[in-house]
Write a protein that holds these residues in place. Structure first.
Motif, PDB file in Angstrom:
ATOM      1  N   MET A   1     -14.468  -2.596  -4.382  1.00 35.18           N
ATOM      2  CA  MET A   1     -13.033  -2.608  -4.129  1.00 35.18           C
ATOM      3  C   MET A   1     -12.631  -1.268  -3.522  1.00 35.18           C
ATOM      4  O   MET A   1     -12.257  -0.334  -4.221  1.00 35.18           O
ATOM      5  CB  MET A   1     -12.263  -2.866  -5.425  1.00 35.18           C
ATOM      6  CG  MET A   1     -12.638  -4.159  -6.126  1.00 35.18           C
ATOM      7  SD  MET A   1     -12.030  -5.595  -5.234  1.00 35.18           S
ATOM      8  CE  MET A   1     -10.284  -5.478  -5.603  1.00 35.18           C
ATOM      9  N   THR A   2     -12.770  -1.159  -2.222  1.00 36.84           N
ATOM     10  CA  THR A   2     -12.440   0.099  -1.552  1.00 36.84           C
ATOM     11  C   THR A   2     -11.504  -0.163  -0.388  1.00 36.84           C
ATOM     12  O   THR A   2     -11.358  -1.295   0.093  1.00 36.84           O
ATOM     13  CB  THR A   2     -13.702   0.801  -1.036  1.00 36.84           C
ATOM     14  OG1 THR A   2     -14.358  -0.061  -0.099  1.00 36.84           O
ATOM     15  CG2 THR A   2     -14.653   1.146  -2.166  1.00 36.84           C
ATOM     16  N   ALA A   3     -10.876   0.911   0.065  1.00 36.05           N
ATOM     17  CA  ALA A   3      -9.998   0.879   1.232  1.00 36.05           C
ATOM     18  C   ALA A   3     -10.289   2.117   2.065  1.00 36.05           C
ATOM     19  O   ALA A   3     -10.919   3.069   1.611  1.00 36.05           O
ATOM     20  CB  ALA A   3      -8.533   0.837   0.808  1.00 36.05           C
ATOM     21  N   SER A   4      -9.830   2.102   3.301  1.00 36.39           N
ATOM     22  CA  SER A   4     -10.040   3.227   4.216  1.00 36.39           C
ATOM     23  C   SER A   4      -8.742   4.004   4.375  1.00 36.39           C
ATOM     24  O   SER A   4      -7.676   3.411   4.553  1.00 36.39           O
ATOM     25  CB  SER A   4     -10.510   2.731   5.589  1.00 36.39           C
ATOM     26  OG  SER A   4     -11.726   2.033   5.475  1.00 36.39           O
ATOM     27  N   VAL A   5      -8.862   5.328   4.334  1.00 37.76           N
ATOM     28  CA  VAL A   5      -7.714   6.201   4.549  1.00 37.76           C
ATOM     29  C   VAL A   5      -8.041   7.121   5.718  1.00 37.76           C
ATOM     30  O   VAL A   5      -9.049   7.835   5.695  1.00 37.76           O
ATOM     31  CB  VAL A   5      -7.383   7.036   3.301  1.00 37.76           C
ATOM     32  CG1 VAL A   5      -6.253   8.026   3.604  1.00 37.76           C
ATOM     33  CG2 VAL A   5      -6.999   6.124   2.148  1.00 37.76           C
ATOM     34  N   VAL A   6      -7.197   7.079   6.742  1.00 34.75           N
ATOM     35  CA  VAL A   6      -7.359   7.916   7.925  1.00 34.75           C
ATOM     36  C   VAL A   6      -6.256   8.965   7.904  1.00 34.75           C
ATOM     37  O   VAL A   6      -5.075   8.627   7.902  1.00 34.75           O
ATOM     38  CB  VAL A   6      -7.282   7.089   9.219  1.00 34.75           C
ATOM     39  CG1 VAL A   6      -7.498   7.984  10.433  1.00 34.75           C
ATOM     40  CG2 VAL A   6      -8.297   5.966   9.191  1.00 34.75           C
ATOM     41  N   ILE A   7      -6.638  10.238   7.877  1.00 36.33           N
ATOM     42  CA  ILE A   7      -5.676  11.334   7.824  1.00 36.33           C
ATOM     43  C   ILE A   7      -5.743  12.090   9.142  1.00 36.33           C
ATOM     44  O   ILE A   7      -6.806  12.600   9.519  1.00 36.33           O
ATOM     45  CB  ILE A   7      -5.965  12.279   6.645  1.00 36.33           C
ATOM     46  CG1 ILE A   7      -5.888  11.499   5.323  1.00 36.33           C
ATOM     47  CG2 ILE A   7      -4.992  13.447   6.636  1.00 36.33           C
ATOM     48  CD1 ILE A   7      -6.235  12.332   4.112  1.00 36.33           C
ATOM     49  N   VAL A   8      -4.623  12.175   9.851  1.00 30.84           N
ATOM     50  CA  VAL A   8      -4.517  12.898  11.118  1.00 30.84           C
ATOM     51  C   VAL A   8      -3.558  14.054  10.908  1.00 30.84           C
ATOM     52  O   VAL A   8      -2.358  13.852  10.718  1.00 30.84           O
ATOM     53  CB  VAL A   8      -4.027  11.982  12.259  1.00 30.84           C
ATOM     54  CG1 VAL A   8      -3.920  12.767  13.565  1.00 30.84           C
ATOM     55  CG2 VAL A   8      -4.956  10.795  12.437  1.00 30.84           C
ATOM     56  N   THR A   9      -4.087  15.270  10.917  1.00 34.66           N
ATOM     57  CA  THR A   9      -3.250  16.449  10.660  1.00 34.66           C
ATOM     58  C   THR A   9      -2.606  17.002  11.914  1.00 34.66           C
ATOM     59  O   THR A   9      -1.611  17.716  11.840  1.00 34.66           O
ATOM     60  CB  THR A   9      -4.095  17.556  10.004  1.00 34.66           C
ATOM     61  OG1 THR A   9      -5.191  17.876  10.871  1.00 34.66           O
ATOM     62  CG2 THR A   9      -4.639  17.081   8.656  1.00 34.66           C
ATOM     63  N   ASN A  10      -3.173  16.708  13.078  1.00 34.03           N
ATOM     64  CA  ASN A  10      -2.610  17.200  14.331  1.00 34.03           C
ATOM     65  C   ASN A  10      -2.624  16.071  15.348  1.00 34.03           C
ATOM     66  O   ASN A  10      -3.680  15.742  15.889  1.00 34.03           O
ATOM     67  CB  ASN A  10      -3.412  18.401  14.850  1.00 34.03           C
ATOM     68  CG  ASN A  10      -2.846  18.977  16.143  1.00 34.03           C
ATOM     69  OD1 ASN A  10      -1.820  18.523  16.649  1.00 34.03           O
ATOM     70  ND2 ASN A  10      -3.524  19.977  16.683  1.00 34.03           N
TER      71      ASN A  10
ATOM     72  N   ALA B   1       0.794  -0.057  -3.970  1.00 33.83           N
ATOM     73  CA  ALA B   1      -0.630   0.111  -4.234  1.00 33.83           C
ATOM     74  C   ALA B   1      -1.436  -0.237  -2.985  1.00 33.83           C
ATOM     75  O   ALA B   1      -1.047  -1.108  -2.198  1.00 33.83           O
ATOM     76  CB  ALA B   1      -1.061  -0.760  -5.401  1.00 33.83           C
ATOM     77  N   ILE B   2      -2.558   0.439  -2.844  1.00 38.06           N
ATOM     78  CA  ILE B   2      -3.433   0.196  -1.704  1.00 38.06           C
ATOM     79  C   ILE B   2      -4.372  -0.952  -2.053  1.00 38.06           C
ATOM     80  O   ILE B   2      -5.083  -0.907  -3.064  1.00 38.06           O
ATOM     81  CB  ILE B   2      -4.241   1.460  -1.358  1.00 38.06           C
ATOM     82  CG1 ILE B   2      -3.297   2.624  -1.030  1.00 38.06           C
ATOM     83  CG2 ILE B   2      -5.185   1.206  -0.205  1.00 38.06           C
ATOM     84  CD1 ILE B   2      -4.010   3.942  -0.809  1.00 38.06           C
ATOM     85  N   GLY B   3      -4.363  -1.988  -1.200  1.00 38.31           N
ATOM     86  CA  GLY B   3      -5.163  -3.161  -1.466  1.00 38.31           C
ATOM     87  C   GLY B   3      -6.594  -3.021  -0.979  1.00 38.31           C
ATOM     88  O   GLY B   3      -6.938  -2.127  -0.190  1.00 38.31           O
ATOM     89  N   ASP B   4      -7.446  -3.912  -1.430  1.00 34.68           N
ATOM     90  CA  ASP B   4      -8.849  -3.900  -1.052  1.00 34.68           C
ATOM     91  C   ASP B   4      -8.993  -4.186   0.445  1.00 34.68           C
ATOM     92  O   ASP B   4      -8.433  -5.158   0.958  1.00 34.68           O
ATOM     93  CB  ASP B   4      -9.604  -4.953  -1.860  1.00 34.68           C
ATOM     94  CG  ASP B   4     -11.086  -4.981  -1.509  1.00 34.68           C
ATOM     95  OD1 ASP B   4     -11.615  -3.909  -1.167  1.00 34.68           O
ATOM     96  OD2 ASP B   4     -11.685  -6.064  -1.571  1.00 34.68           O
ATOM     97  N   GLY B   5      -9.735  -3.344   1.146  1.00 33.80           N
ATOM     98  CA  GLY B   5      -9.992  -3.541   2.565  1.00 33.80           C
ATOM     99  C   GLY B   5      -8.889  -3.086   3.481  1.00 33.80           C
ATOM    100  O   GLY B   5      -9.031  -3.187   4.705  1.00 33.80           O
TER     101      GLY B   5
ATOM    102  N   ALA C   1     -13.033   6.957   2.172  1.00 35.53           N
ATOM    103  CA  ALA C   1     -13.049   5.718   1.398  1.00 35.53           C
ATOM    104  C   ALA C   1     -12.443   6.008   0.021  1.00 35.53           C
ATOM    105  O   ALA C   1     -12.854   6.961  -0.653  1.00 35.53           O
ATOM    106  CB  ALA C   1     -14.467   5.186   1.255  1.00 35.53           C
ATOM    107  N   VAL C   2     -11.440   5.213  -0.380  1.00 36.68           N
ATOM    108  CA  VAL C   2     -10.781   5.402  -1.674  1.00 36.68           C
ATOM    109  C   VAL C   2     -10.853   4.098  -2.453  1.00 36.68           C
ATOM    110  O   VAL C   2     -11.048   3.021  -1.884  1.00 36.68           O
ATOM    111  CB  VAL C   2      -9.310   5.848  -1.502  1.00 36.68           C
ATOM    112  CG1 VAL C   2      -9.231   7.179  -0.768  1.00 36.68           C
ATOM    113  CG2 VAL C   2      -8.513   4.784  -0.764  1.00 36.68           C
ATOM    114  N   GLU C   3     -10.691   4.213  -3.748  1.00 36.86           N
ATOM    115  CA  GLU C   3     -10.686   3.015  -4.582  1.00 36.86           C
ATOM    116  C   GLU C   3      -9.381   2.263  -4.401  1.00 36.86           C
ATOM    117  O   GLU C   3      -8.298   2.853  -4.365  1.00 36.86           O
ATOM    118  CB  GLU C   3     -10.858   3.402  -6.052  1.00 36.86           C
ATOM    119  CG  GLU C   3     -12.228   3.978  -6.375  1.00 36.86           C
ATOM    120  CD  GLU C   3     -12.388   4.220  -7.863  1.00 36.86           C
ATOM    121  OE1 GLU C   3     -11.446   3.890  -8.612  1.00 36.86           O
ATOM    122  OE2 GLU C   3     -13.445   4.723  -8.265  1.00 36.86           O
ATOM    123  N   ALA C   4      -9.494   0.958  -4.249  1.00 31.41           N
ATOM    124  CA  ALA C   4      -8.296   0.135  -4.132  1.00 31.41           C
ATOM    125  C   ALA C   4      -7.528   0.150  -5.452  1.00 31.41           C
ATOM    126  O   ALA C   4      -8.114   0.264  -6.530  1.00 31.41           O
ATOM    127  CB  ALA C   4      -8.678  -1.292  -3.747  1.00 31.41           C
TER     128      ALA C   4
END
Length: 714
Positions: free
Chosen positions: A1-10, A65-69, A22-25
């Motif tokens: 049960m994971t999800a993707s997090v994309v962080i763009v600082t600039n 909440a962040i869902g799976d996938g 990758a974070v836990e859903a």
């Protein structure tokens, strides 16, 4: 049960500043922001969060909440406008445009009345439009409209028609002076027939003839593994001496900058008893060195083609002598004499031999430009039994100082003429060398030059070098190169090639990257390299909510009778140092209709076989082209990224189990969620009135995801 997090600082550097995690859903967006160090009181002014292309309201961060996938994008978009490229707005331009519009509305009717027309007729409308057009042209001249900043695959200018390569062309193999052609650049380990750096010359020492040749191995430094004549190591020739000269070092084996006068062609020196009346008996003068050169020494060769002898009555040979005089004078650039003739030497030679005699003499002079003449002083024996002839064989000027060949590696070769060498073999010298390049690491920066066959550091050198793009480190994606270098080293992929013809920098970068299954891109002023490889972490999601309505299209490329079912890869073999080829096909392919591909820089059969299989698989499985348009979300992925895509148009997926039978005997089915498809080489663009983005998509067949790739929109 994971999800993707994309962080763009600039957002101005979406690739360099982007990180994928990758974070836990099940965790909330609020917890995610706090883990990133963003306190709750800063959420309203903090980054924007998108899920599935839709902005999440700040008020529900604490409970959403962040869902799976799911793919969660955390990004801070630039606020306001600004001048320059990339579609930014210039406030001054907007103000002036509004002013022109207002002025046109008021001045148009007034201009019509002044010309005798009514203020409400067509003449007034035409005058208003004319004023607006003239004002817009003036604004465009003073404040040009900004142009969108797009990746460009053209680095300007096409290369000149390439000359035959002395390394890759079998017919042209050999040492030659290629005037006007680029100095070769070698990457990796390769054989090369080095070009001549200067005109070869020869002289005579102790009756032996010596040939002097100076060659250019290539730009930069090299670890020379072997020097050969044809296929034989040069160590087998005792009469040959060599010297490897690193960049910036002097040539010590012989004087490298010597000019031989072409006018000297074996002219005979006439004896006083044979000189015509009124003739001073001198041969010449001939100019020794060209304009804008300075000679520190002059050299001459004299030849007695029949030897020196007199055949007496007893059958033996009596000796004969010959005497001559050498004179020189300084001249200017126009060939006018700067001083009178000065005698360099009076020479003589005696022998009792009927074989040819060749002698060389050298005279030191004050640096300058000279012309030289010779005169015979003795009386010639004209008897049939005598060999008493002397001819002028050559005139050389030894120029002062060491020539500046630039940052190149030289090979100096000194050959003594024997029956072990021929004129042809003296021009068949070749070298097997490995290029020395600096290697970069995040911890230590650039190292000292070291022998390497790396694709990554060949790519970096082409970007940085004076003969390349001359880019600073900040404009090269060095971190990605370091990462890919480890991948290529583990696979055994290398780049071994000789660039000896004119081409654009981008063409050179493309050839280097292609050998590693990659392509170069230019993004945000930074040159990057993207390798095609499997990925599991998507960086963006596209669906009906963030795909422009009506823009989603799928094109299927169907195979036909002419479709290639195998790939023949042409490469330059390091075993034979000659062109070779290998055919790659999939296990269930007949291989009857192969397509030919030239893999420049590949010298190993197994490397060529791997790339051939990759191309063959691409040709079979990547046959679905998807295009659609999007908006600002198109700035998040870049070329080669994996993105998730869901759309109901293709009806991907599988039906679930039917529901219980209803009255009338009908079955009810519910479609599953977006399923899977493989998509390749598609383009995503946005409307012309918005920020433009473009990338290709590839979707693994059972994940409903796609790989995005930036390219220049056409």
């Amino acid at each position: 049960m994971t999800a993707s997090v994309v962080i763009v600082t600039n957002p101005f550097e979406p690739v360099a500043s982007r990180s994928v995690h990758a974070v836990e859903a099940g965790i909330t967006l609020g917890c995610l922001l706090q883990a990133c160090g963003i306190a709750e009181e800063s959420w309203s002014d903090g980054p924007e969060i998108l899920i599935g292309g839709m902005t999440v309201p700040v008020g529900i961060y604490a409970v959403r909440a962040i869902g799976d996938g799911e793919v969660v994008t955390v990004i801070r978009w630039p606020q306001g406008g600004g001048g320059g490229g990339g579609g930014g707005k210039n406030p001054m331009r907007i103000v002036l445009t509004i002013a022109v519009m207002v002025a046109a509305i008021y001045l148009g009717p007034m201009a019509a009345v002044a010309m005798g027309y009514t203020a409400a007729g067509s003449a007034a409308a035409m005058a208003t439009a004319g004023i607006a057009l003239a004002g817009s042209m003036l604004i465009n001249t003073v404040i040009p409209a900004p142009k969108p900043s797009m990746p460009s695959l053209n680095w300007g200018g096409s290369g000149s028609p390439p000359a035959p390569s002395p390394t890759y062309s079998i017919q042209a193999q050999g040492n030659q002076g290629r005037l006007g052609q680029p100095i070769p650049v070698i990457y990796g380990r390769h054989l090369i027939y080095p070009d001549l750096a200067s005109e070869p010359y020869q002289d005579y020492v102790g009756g032996e003839q010596y040939l002097y040749q100076l060659h250019v191995v290539g730009q930069g430094e090299y670890a020379v593994e072997q020097i050969r004549i044809e296929d034989t190591p040069i160590s087998s020739f005792e009469e040959v001496q060599t010297e490897i000269v690193p960049p910036g070092s002097p040539v010590t084996l012989f004087e490298p900058d010597v000019v031989t006068a072409a006018e000297i062609a074996g002219q005979e020196l006439m004896a006083p008893n044979l000189v015509a009346s009124g003739d001073d008996g001198f041969v010449g003068p001939f100019t020794a060195n060209p304009v804008d050169t300075s000679a520190g020494a002059l050299g001459i060769d004299v030849i007695m083609p029949r030897g020196l002898y007199y055949a007496n009555d007893s059958g033996s040979l009596d000796s004969r002598s010959v005497q001559w005089q050498v004179e020189a004078r300084a001249i200017d650039a126009d060939g006018e004499a700067l001083a009178g003739w000065s005698m360099l030497a009076t020479e003589s030679h005696s022998a009792a031999s009927n074989t040819a005699i060749r002698l060389s003499f050298r005279y030191a002079v004050n640096p300058g430009r000279y012309e030289v003449r010779l005169k015979r002083l003795d009386t010639k024996d004209t008897a049939e039994r005598a060999g008493h002839e002397i001819r002028w064989g050559a005139l050389r000027a030894y120029l002062t100082g060491q020539p500046d060949f630039g940052a190149v590696t030289l090979l100096a070769v000194k050959m003594r003429a024997t029956d072990n060498l021929s004129q042809r073999s003296s021009r068949m010298i070749n070298v097997i060398a490995t290029r020395k390049l600096p290697v970069w690491s995040a911890a230590d920066g650039w190292s000292a030059p070291q022998p390497t066959r790396s694709i990554a550091w060949a790519f970096a050198d082409a970007c940085k070098a004076e003969y390349g793009a001359k880019l600073a480190d900040s404009r090269i994606d060095l971190k990605t190169l370091a990462t890919l270098d480890a991948v290529w080293a583990a696979r055994g992929d290398s780049f071994d090639a000789v660039f000896d013809s004119s081409m654009t920098v981008w063409e050179a970068l493309t050839r280097i990257a292609r050998c590693g299954r990659a392509v170069p891109i230019q993004q945000g002023g930074i040159v990057r390299i993207i390798r095609d490889a499997p990925q599991t972490m998507p960086v963006a999601m596209f669906g009906p909510r963030n795909i422009v309505k009506g823009s989603f299209k799928i094109k299927y490329v169907m195979p036909g009778d002419d479709t290639a079912d195998a790939v023949t890869v042409e490469y330059f073999s390091s075993r034979t140092w000659k062109p070779d080829e290998t055919t790659a096909k999939l296990a269930d392919s007949a291989g009857d209709n192969p397509a030919k591909v030239n893999l420049f820089g590949c010298t190993a059969k197994d490397h060529a076989q791997r790339e051939g299989l990759y191309i063959a698989a691409n040709n079979r499985y990547r046959r679905r082209m998807v295009t659609f348009r999007t908006e600002l979300e198109g700035m998040i992925p870049t070329y080669g990224d994996l993105v998730a895509i869901t759309h109901d148009m293709p009806r991907w997926g599988h039906p679930r189990h039917p529901s219980p039978r209803r009255a009338g005997g009908n079955h009810s089915r519910r479609r599953g969620c977006a399923g899977a498809c493989e998509l390749a080489a598609s383009v995503i663009t946005v409307p012309t009135s918005r920020l433009r983005a473009a990338f290709s998509l590839e979707v693994p067949h059972d994940q409903g995801r796609c790989r995005a790739a930036w390219h220049s929109p056409q």
